[in-house]
Scaffold this motif. Structure first.
Motif, PDB file in Angstrom:
ATOM      1  N   ARG A  63       0.845  -1.205   0.000  1.00  0.00           N
ATOM      2  CA  ARG A  63       0.000   0.000   0.000  1.00  0.00           C
ATOM      3  C   ARG A  63       0.878   1.252   0.000  1.00  0.00           C
ATOM      4  O   ARG A  63       0.686   2.180  -0.794  1.00  0.00           O
ATOM      5  N   ASP A  64       1.885   1.265   0.893  1.00  0.00           N
ATOM      6  CA  ASP A  64       2.758   2.434   1.014  1.00  0.00           C
ATOM      7  C   ASP A  64       3.675   2.594  -0.195  1.00  0.00           C
ATOM      8  O   ASP A  64       4.004   3.718  -0.590  1.00  0.00           O
ATOM      9  N   VAL A  65       4.083   1.489  -0.807  1.00  0.00           N
ATOM     10  CA  VAL A  65       4.880   1.553  -2.037  1.00  0.00           C
ATOM     11  C   VAL A  65       4.062   2.234  -3.132  1.00  0.00           C
ATOM     12  O   VAL A  65       4.564   3.115  -3.842  1.00  0.00           O
ATOM     13  N   HIS A  66       2.802   1.840  -3.283  1.00  0.00           N
ATOM     14  CA  HIS A  66       1.947   2.492  -4.293  1.00  0.00           C
ATOM     15  C   HIS A  66       1.859   3.996  -4.027  1.00  0.00           C
ATOM     16  O   HIS A  66       1.982   4.802  -4.954  1.00  0.00           O
ATOM     17  N   ARG A  67       1.660   4.364  -2.794  1.00  0.00           N
ATOM     18  CA  ARG A  67       1.565   5.791  -2.455  1.00  0.00           C
ATOM     19  C   ARG A  67       2.869   6.523  -2.758  1.00  0.00           C
ATOM     20  O   ARG A  67       2.863   7.611  -3.340  1.00  0.00           O
ATOM     21  N   LEU A  68       3.986   5.928  -2.357  1.00  0.00           N
ATOM     22  CA  LEU A  68       5.294   6.548  -2.552  1.00  0.00           C
ATOM     23  C   LEU A  68       5.615   6.731  -4.036  1.00  0.00           C
ATOM     24  O   LEU A  68       6.059   7.802  -4.455  1.00  0.00           O
ATOM     25  N   PHE A  69       5.370   5.695  -4.823  1.00  0.00           N
ATOM     26  CA  PHE A  69       5.690   5.795  -6.241  1.00  0.00           C
ATOM     27  C   PHE A  69       4.761   6.776  -6.942  1.00  0.00           C
ATOM     28  O   PHE A  69       5.186   7.470  -7.870  1.00  0.00           O
ATOM     29  N   GLY A  70       3.519   6.868  -6.511  1.00  0.00           N
ATOM     30  CA  GLY A  70       2.634   7.884  -7.059  1.00  0.00           C
ATOM     31  C   GLY A  70       3.175   9.290  -6.807  1.00  0.00           C
ATOM     32  O   GLY A  70       3.180  10.141  -7.698  1.00  0.00           O
ATOM     33  N   GLU A  71       3.678   9.512  -5.584  1.00  0.00           N
ATOM     34  CA  GLU A  71       4.277  10.811  -5.258  1.00  0.00           C
ATOM     35  C   GLU A  71       5.521  11.068  -6.101  1.00  0.00           C
ATOM     36  O   GLU A  71       5.725  12.177  -6.617  1.00  0.00           O
ATOM     37  N   ARG A  72       6.363  10.057  -6.238  1.00  0.00           N
ATOM     38  CA  ARG A  72       7.613  10.240  -6.981  1.00  0.00           C
ATOM     39  C   ARG A  72       7.365  10.500  -8.464  1.00  0.00           C
ATOM     40  O   ARG A  72       8.013  11.362  -9.056  1.00  0.00           O
ATOM     41  N   VAL A  73       6.440   9.773  -9.053  1.00  0.00           N
ATOM     42  CA  VAL A  73       6.119  10.028 -10.455  1.00  0.00           C
ATOM     43  C   VAL A  73       5.545  11.439 -10.599  1.00  0.00           C
ATOM     44  O   VAL A  73       5.897  12.167 -11.524  1.00  0.00           O
ATOM     45  N   GLY A  74       4.703  11.842  -9.670  1.00  0.00           N
ATOM     46  CA  GLY A  74       4.174  13.210  -9.701  1.00  0.00           C
ATOM     47  C   GLY A  74       5.280  14.249  -9.661  1.00  0.00           C
ATOM     48  O   GLY A  74       5.240  15.238 -10.409  1.00  0.00           O
ATOM     49  N   LEU A  75       6.275  14.037  -8.810  1.00  0.00           N
ATOM     50  CA  LEU A  75       7.416  14.953  -8.756  1.00  0.00           C
ATOM     51  C   LEU A  75       8.154  14.996 -10.090  1.00  0.00           C
ATOM     52  O   LEU A  75       8.541  16.062 -10.574  1.00  0.00           O
ATOM     53  N   MET A  76       8.352  13.828 -10.685  1.00  0.00           N
ATOM     54  CA  MET A  76       9.077  13.756 -11.956  1.00  0.00           C
ATOM     55  C   MET A  76       8.328  14.465 -13.076  1.00  0.00           C
ATOM     56  O   MET A  76       8.949  15.033 -13.973  1.00  0.00           O
ATOM     57  N   GLN A 123       8.514  18.494 -11.875  1.00  0.00           N
ATOM     58  CA  GLN A 123       9.804  19.138 -11.659  1.00  0.00           C
ATOM     59  C   GLN A 123      10.856  18.537 -12.592  1.00  0.00           C
ATOM     60  O   GLN A 123      10.701  17.412 -13.062  1.00  0.00           O
ATOM     61  N   ASP A 124      11.924  19.285 -12.803  1.00  0.00           N
ATOM     62  CA  ASP A 124      13.038  18.762 -13.588  1.00  0.00           C
ATOM     63  C   ASP A 124      13.997  18.021 -12.681  1.00  0.00           C
ATOM     64  O   ASP A 124      14.559  18.604 -11.745  1.00  0.00           O
ATOM     65  N   ASP A 125      14.155  16.745 -12.938  1.00  0.00           N
ATOM     66  CA  ASP A 125      15.113  15.873 -12.255  1.00  0.00           C
ATOM     67  C   ASP A 125      15.090  16.028 -10.731  1.00  0.00           C
ATOM     68  O   ASP A 125      16.118  16.313 -10.109  1.00  0.00           O
ATOM     69  N   SER A 160       2.995  10.708 -23.704  1.00  0.00           N
ATOM     70  CA  SER A 160       4.009   9.911 -24.409  1.00  0.00           C
ATOM     71  C   SER A 160       5.390  10.546 -24.368  1.00  0.00           C
ATOM     72  O   SER A 160       6.398   9.838 -24.347  1.00  0.00           O
ATOM     73  N   ASP A 161       5.454  11.865 -24.322  1.00  0.00           N
ATOM     74  CA  ASP A 161       6.764  12.528 -24.288  1.00  0.00           C
ATOM     75  C   ASP A 161       7.303  12.713 -22.868  1.00  0.00           C
ATOM     76  O   ASP A 161       8.366  13.303 -22.683  1.00  0.00           O
ATOM     77  N   ALA A 162       6.620  12.170 -21.855  1.00  0.00           N
ATOM     78  CA  ALA A 162       7.058  12.359 -20.461  1.00  0.00           C
ATOM     79  C   ALA A 162       7.667  11.101 -19.840  1.00  0.00           C
ATOM     80  O   ALA A 162       8.199  11.170 -18.731  1.00  0.00           O
ATOM     81  N   TRP A 163       7.616   9.969 -20.529  1.00  0.00           N
ATOM     82  CA  TRP A 163       8.135   8.729 -19.950  1.00  0.00           C
ATOM     83  C   TRP A 163       9.630   8.782 -19.672  1.00  0.00           C
ATOM     84  O   TRP A 163      10.133   8.041 -18.831  1.00  0.00           O
ATOM     85  N   GLN A 164      10.350   9.665 -20.348  1.00  0.00           N
ATOM     86  CA  GLN A 164      11.805   9.733 -20.157  1.00  0.00           C
ATOM     87  C   GLN A 164      12.230  10.860 -19.208  1.00  0.00           C
ATOM     88  O   GLN A 164      13.430  11.098 -19.016  1.00  0.00           O
ATOM     89  N   ARG A 165      11.277  11.521 -18.571  1.00  0.00           N
ATOM     90  CA  ARG A 165      11.635  12.519 -17.543  1.00  0.00           C
ATOM     91  C   ARG A 165      12.338  11.794 -16.404  1.00  0.00           C
ATOM     92  O   ARG A 165      12.045  10.635 -16.114  1.00  0.00           O
ATOM     93  N   THR A 210      14.023   7.071 -14.946  1.00  0.00           N
ATOM     94  CA  THR A 210      13.064   7.800 -15.777  1.00  0.00           C
ATOM     95  C   THR A 210      11.685   7.419 -15.236  1.00  0.00           C
ATOM     96  O   THR A 210      11.563   6.474 -14.442  1.00  0.00           O
ATOM     97  N   VAL A 211      10.660   8.088 -15.686  1.00  0.00           N
ATOM     98  CA  VAL A 211       9.308   7.694 -15.283  1.00  0.00           C
ATOM     99  C   VAL A 211       9.081   6.234 -15.687  1.00  0.00           C
ATOM    100  O   VAL A 211       8.537   5.437 -14.908  1.00  0.00           O
ATOM    101  N   GLU A 212       9.542   5.877 -16.871  1.00  0.00           N
ATOM    102  CA  GLU A 212       9.389   4.498 -17.346  1.00  0.00           C
ATOM    103  C   GLU A 212      10.110   3.496 -16.444  1.00  0.00           C
ATOM    104  O   GLU A 212       9.523   2.507 -16.016  1.00  0.00           O
ATOM    105  N   THR A 213      11.386   3.742 -16.150  1.00  0.00           N
ATOM    106  CA  THR A 213      12.124   2.767 -15.336  1.00  0.00           C
ATOM    107  C   THR A 213      11.629   2.749 -13.895  1.00  0.00           C
ATOM    108  O   THR A 213      11.617   1.696 -13.265  1.00  0.00           O
ATOM    109  N   LEU A 214      11.189   3.891 -13.378  1.00  0.00           N
ATOM    110  CA  LEU A 214      10.639   3.909 -12.027  1.00  0.00           C
ATOM    111  C   LEU A 214       9.353   3.078 -11.975  1.00  0.00           C
ATOM    112  O   LEU A 214       9.132   2.323 -11.036  1.00  0.00           O
ATOM    113  N   GLY A 215       8.538   3.193 -13.019  1.00  0.00           N
ATOM    114  CA  GLY A 215       7.312   2.405 -13.079  1.00  0.00           C
ATOM    115  C   GLY A 215       7.590   0.910 -13.152  1.00  0.00           C
ATOM    116  O   GLY A 215       6.912   0.109 -12.489  1.00  0.00           O
TER     117      GLY A 215
END
Length: 184
Positions: free
Chosen positions: A72-85, A88-90, A135-140, A151-156
């Motif tokens: 549950r907490d992993v889902h929450r954390l990764f949602g926050e991290r993807v949102g940051l990515m 924000q820039d890097d 589609s152009d945000a997966w590599q942020r 990247t958003v892709e590798t984090l996912g």
């Protein structure tokens, strides 16, 4: 009894299949992450049923309840991290110590029926985040506090492995992993 902290660097799972759970990162198309996370969540249904959900199978192994709290907490954390990515820039992510969280949040004492609902909701929320990635945000990019670059892709993909692996850890159905649906 406290669990020995997991200090392994699991980022290798982005480069090769996991020999334990069978997760193969090369089989994952990032655009399928929402469906794969939802599919994995179905594997958690019923995990917290029964009076023994909070019972550890051994002194150094989390109970099904503790694993569910963590997922549950992993889902929450990764949602926050993807949102940051995406916003924000890097960004550099704040450090998260899963073992400290398990103790401080008393995973072993949480109500299984509440955790079950929260896990499903957290999975749905993060699946929606991935579904909204342009589609152009997966590599942020973004970085963990130890310098690991994602990247958003590798984090996912890293995120998906985490929840697939934990379902494997508790003996969950392999039909709930990334091979349950077409991943490419």
């Amino acid at each position: 009894m406290a669990i020995e902290p997991d200090t392994k660097d699991w980022t290798w799972v982005l480069e090769r299949p996991c020999p334990e759970c069978g997760f193969d990162p090369s089989a994952i198309d990032a655009t399928t992450l929402p469906d794969l996370i939802r599919s994995n969540t179905r594997g958690w249904y019923g995990v917290l049923d029964g009076a023994d959900a909070a019972v550890r199978p051994g002194p150094q192994t989390w109970s099904r309840l503790e694993y569910a709290c963590h997922v549950r907490d992993v889902h929450r954390l990764f949602g926050e991290r993807v949102g940051l990515m995406l916003d924000q820039d890097d960004p550099q992510f704040a450090n998260w110590d899963q073992d400290v969280t398990a103790i401080e949040d008393r995973y072993d004492e949480q109500d299984p029926s509440v955790v079950a609902v929260e896990l499903v909701e957290a999975a749905a929320d993060v699946a929606a985040v991935y579904a909204g990635v342009a589609s152009d945000a997966w590599q942020r990019t973004g970085r963990r506090s130890n310098g690991s670059l994602f990247t958003v892709e590798t984090l996912g993909i890293y995120h998906l492995h985490d929840v697939v692996h934990h379902l494997y850890d508790i003996g969950g159905s392999p039909d709930s992993g990334p091979d349950a649906e077409s991943a490419t």
